[in-house]
Design an enzyme around this catalytic site. Structure first.
Site, PDB file in Angstrom:
ATOM      1  N   GLY A 115      92.877  62.308 101.458  1.00  0.00           N
ATOM      2  CA  GLY A 115      91.941  61.585 102.289  1.00  0.00           C
ATOM      3  C   GLY A 115      91.174  62.546 103.178  1.00  0.00           C
ATOM      4  N   CYS A 116      90.047  62.090 103.724  1.00  0.00           N
ATOM      5  CA  CYS A 116      89.230  62.992 104.547  1.00  0.00           C
ATOM      6  C   CYS A 116      89.964  63.405 105.813  1.00  0.00           C
ATOM      7  CB  CYS A 116      87.887  62.336 104.865  1.00  0.00           C
ATOM      8  SG  CYS A 116      87.982  60.712 105.638  1.00  0.00           S
ATOM      9  N   TYR A 117      90.405  62.454 106.613  1.00  0.00           N
ATOM     10  CA  TYR A 117      91.113  62.801 107.841  1.00  0.00           C
ATOM     11  C   TYR A 117      92.407  63.587 107.570  1.00  0.00           C
ATOM     12  CZ  TYR A 117      88.101  59.345 110.256  1.00  0.00           C
ATOM     13  OH  TYR A 117      87.049  58.638 110.780  1.00  0.00           O
TER      14      TYR A 117
END
Length: 327
Positions: A115-117
């Site tokens: 995921g990005c975060y």
């Protein structure tokens, strides 16, 4: 002979940018479906089973269904959804996570794109936990601000559509403390407790600035900001896409720009600190559509196929068009 790659969901934000990053390559043949068949389950299943690598840019449940449709044992899968990120049978697609991770991805049949975060949080925390510097049960708080493209089509419509004038300039969300990225961060950072995760969206298209404050009491032993900086620099010294800012560059920074690495597949890490007060601030800046999504998928694809990575995008030239189509 070129490898065939089918992007299932290639009209969404992530899929469009993966296509743009792979455009013009002679060593990869992109498989596409006519518009009329993009939602046809039989056509999609046939395409998935007739490619070398399927890249899934789908909602979680649709991604699970797509994986279940794979019958051809030679087909390899990269899943850009969050459906398999904590599944022990899937290889986590963060090549820089450990010295062995790129090799695992290269040999894997099933790779789950981070995921990005979590990309930023795991990059900062895991080396400290593995080195025995950060308590795995430390009461951590992770704060992150992303561009509105992180909301997908909904965010793009809100900020670029007819009602854009009414879009909030800033919004913090996930107030129920049930964000789907938290188990992923906890698992892959090697934590023994659930961290607080406080995400926000800003009124800018793309980019992420993520910060994690640490107090001396969270560390297993006393460490200065420079010692933490040196540890991260050693961990990522051979990693092309991860840069740890040195003391001079960190000291010259008055603010974090979430858009500083847009258009790249780079992850910029920094350590700020006030040693007299026993306080540290870890930060990660990267493109939520680059290292946080499409760039990471292309990096993993290149590893799996033994190919060179595609040239990086110029965010000013490519990203607006891709997001416009996604909307």
């Amino acid at each position: 002979m070129s490898a065939s790659v089918f992007i299932d969901g290639d009209q969404g934000t992530t899929g469009l940018q993966i296509r743009a990053r792979l455009a013009g390559r002679r060593d990869i043949a992109l498989v596409t479906l006519p518009d009329a068949l993009r939602k046809d389950a039989a056509a999609r299943a046939a395409a998935i089973n007739d490619c070398d690598v399927a890249v899934l840019c789908l909602p979680d449940e649709a991604a699970r269904q797509a994986v279940a449709a794979v019958r051809n044992p030679r087909v390899r899968v990269i899943d850009a959804s969050s459906a398999h990120r904590t599944d022990a049978h899937w290889v986590y697609g963060f090549p820089e996570m450990s010295p062995q991770q790129a090799g695992r991805i290269a040999q894997a049949r099933r790779v789950s794109n981070p995921g990005c975060y979590p990309t930023g949080a795991v990059a900062l925390l895991r080396p400290l936990v593995e080195a025995g510097c950060l308590r795995a049960d430390a009461p951590l708080s992770i704060h992150a601000v992303s561009g509105y493209s992180g909301r997908g089509r909904e965010g793009i419509d809100a900020h670029e559509g007819p009602a854009a004038a009414a879009a909030l300039p800033f919004q913090t969300y996930g107030l129920g403390l049930q964000h789907k990225h938290v188990p992923e961060i906890e698992r892959h950072a090697g934590l023994q407790g659930r961290p607080f995760f406080v995400p926000s969206y800003g009124n800018f298209r793309q980019g992420i600035a993520l910060t994690i404050p640490l107090h001396a009491s969270m560390l297993q032993r006393p460490m200065t900001a420079q010692a933490v900086r040196d540890l991260l620099a050693r961990h990522y010294r051979d990693c092309r896409h991860v840069q740890v800012l040195d003391a001079e560059r960190t000291g010259a920074m008055a603010r974090l720009d979430p858009q500083a690495r847009n258009g790249s597949n780079d992850l910029q890490l920094a350590v700020f600190g006030n040693d007299a007060h026993g306080q540290l601030l870890l930060s990660a800046v990267f493109d939520n559509l680059g290292k946080g999504a499409s760039g990471a998928a292309v990096q993993n694809l290149a590893l799996m196929l033994g190919l060179a990575e595609a040239p990086e995008l110029d965010a000013r030239e490519h990203a607006p068009q891709a997001l416009e189509h996604a909307a």
